[in-house]
Design a protein around this motif. Sequence first.
Motif, PDB file in Angstrom:
ATOM      1  N   LEU A 266       0.843  -1.197   0.000  1.00 60.23           N
ATOM      2  CA  LEU A 266       0.000   0.000   0.000  1.00 60.23           C
ATOM      3  C   LEU A 266       0.879   1.248   0.000  1.00 60.23           C
ATOM      4  O   LEU A 266       1.880   1.321   0.720  1.00 60.23           O
TER       5      LEU A 266
ATOM      6  N   GLN B 145      -1.644   6.737   1.037  1.00 63.64           N
ATOM      7  CA  GLN B 145      -2.930   6.240   1.527  1.00 63.64           C
ATOM      8  C   GLN B 145      -3.006   6.184   3.050  1.00 63.64           C
ATOM      9  O   GLN B 145      -4.083   5.945   3.602  1.00 63.64           O
TER      10      GLN B 145
ATOM     11  N   ASP C 112     -11.416  -4.031   5.737  1.00 62.38           N
ATOM     12  CA  ASP C 112     -11.764  -3.965   4.320  1.00 62.38           C
ATOM     13  C   ASP C 112     -11.363  -2.602   3.769  1.00 62.38           C
ATOM     14  O   ASP C 112     -10.654  -1.835   4.434  1.00 62.38           O
ATOM     15  N   LYS C 113     -11.832  -2.265   2.563  1.00 62.04           N
ATOM     16  CA  LYS C 113     -11.437  -1.021   1.906  1.00 62.04           C
ATOM     17  C   LYS C 113     -11.957   0.215   2.635  1.00 62.04           C
ATOM     18  O   LYS C 113     -11.472   1.322   2.396  1.00 62.04           O
ATOM     19  N   ASP C 114     -12.956   0.028   3.501  1.00 65.65           N
ATOM     20  CA  ASP C 114     -13.465   1.150   4.281  1.00 65.65           C
ATOM     21  C   ASP C 114     -12.657   1.387   5.557  1.00 65.65           C
ATOM     22  O   ASP C 114     -12.860   2.393   6.240  1.00 65.65           O
ATOM     23  N   SER C 115     -11.758   0.467   5.890  1.00 62.65           N
ATOM     24  CA  SER C 115     -10.926   0.624   7.085  1.00 62.65           C
ATOM     25  C   SER C 115      -9.802   1.616   6.804  1.00 62.65           C
ATOM     26  O   SER C 115      -9.326   1.720   5.668  1.00 62.65           O
TER      27      SER C 115
ATOM     28  N   ILE D  16      -5.970   3.155   6.812  1.00 61.42           N
ATOM     29  CA  ILE D  16      -4.656   2.553   6.549  1.00 61.42           C
ATOM     30  C   ILE D  16      -3.623   3.251   7.424  1.00 61.42           C
ATOM     31  O   ILE D  16      -3.575   4.483   7.492  1.00 61.42           O
TER      32      ILE D  16
ATOM     33  N   TYR E 133      -4.323  -2.099   6.652  1.00 65.76           N
ATOM     34  CA  TYR E 133      -5.636  -1.693   7.128  1.00 65.76           C
ATOM     35  C   TYR E 133      -5.730  -2.042   8.613  1.00 65.76           C
ATOM     36  O   TYR E 133      -5.188  -3.060   9.054  1.00 65.76           O
TER      37      TYR E 133
ATOM     38  N   ARG F 227      -5.130  -9.093   2.956  1.00 69.06           N
ATOM     39  CA  ARG F 227      -5.209  -7.877   3.774  1.00 69.06           C
ATOM     40  C   ARG F 227      -6.566  -7.763   4.474  1.00 69.06           C
ATOM     41  O   ARG F 227      -6.672  -7.200   5.550  1.00 69.06           O
ATOM     42  N   PHE F 228      -7.598  -8.263   3.805  1.00 70.52           N
ATOM     43  CA  PHE F 228      -8.954  -8.130   4.318  1.00 70.52           C
ATOM     44  C   PHE F 228      -9.372  -9.401   5.064  1.00 70.52           C
ATOM     45  O   PHE F 228      -8.877 -10.494   4.784  1.00 70.52           O
TER      46      PHE F 228
END
Length: 275
Positions: free
Chosen positions: A33, A37, A62-65, A67, A76, A194-195
């Motif tokens: 990452l 970000q 997830d992508k809403d967490s 970084i 994340y 990652r998720f």
Amino acid sequence: MNTKKLLLSLFIGLSLTACSSTEAIQQQPIEPLANSQVCCSDFSQYPWIQLATTEDIDFQLDKDSPIGHFSDGNSYFNAFKFAERSGKVQLRLSSLMINDSVAAPKLIALDHEFNVVSTTSLDQFDIKPSDAFTRTQFQLNFQLDAAKTPYFIIYSSNEYLGQSIKVKHPARIRAEELGEPMPMVTDPTYAYERFGKLKLSIKTLSLQAHKQTPQQPKVAIKSAQPETHTFYKEAIVEAVKTNDIPKALALLEEAKALGIKDAQDTFVQALESQK
């Protein structure tokens, strides 16, 4: 014929036993990452989730967490803050193995100044097989002292990204426990991602007390009435005229305590007129 069947059964049993241990499988590397970000420059700026003294939380990485930047790279995360009343706290952290993937969980505990005090590693976690109520998962039970480490962060470690883990099939585990014949099943493999879905259970075992700083009582200062203003001004002037300076000074201090702001000017003017 019976001998051949016996040898074949032994061969199958040995083959299954040889595959019984958990193993990591190397796969393709995953792109890291970007630093752009990362949400915050230091831990003190992280978005902290306030916890109760005892509760169970299911959450996703997830992508809403957000970084964050950690010692093993950008990941994340979710950041948590213990309840102020919590002292010793029992924690259970689980990472579920779902859809052929799992997050390798890592927890870092921080002190009041947001310095890292302790860190968990994946080899501390046990692998709990699925049952009627839950999925196969990594699980770790441990204690923290909220008085010393009021903050902690959970994130997916980059150390294992690009690898996979093979675990025993639950049917094999049950057969081993019950001493039954081994079923013809394939051990599942999960890729580290990652998720993932995680569960956090906390239970406060002891409470911590906070000492209150004693506050000095506030003295209410009443506003002097107009006639009081007049009394003190005239009394100060009269004391100066009679050359009773100690009395004039005493009256001046009383007038100041009552908030008569121009009492000082009255005293000075009275002295000037006596020259």
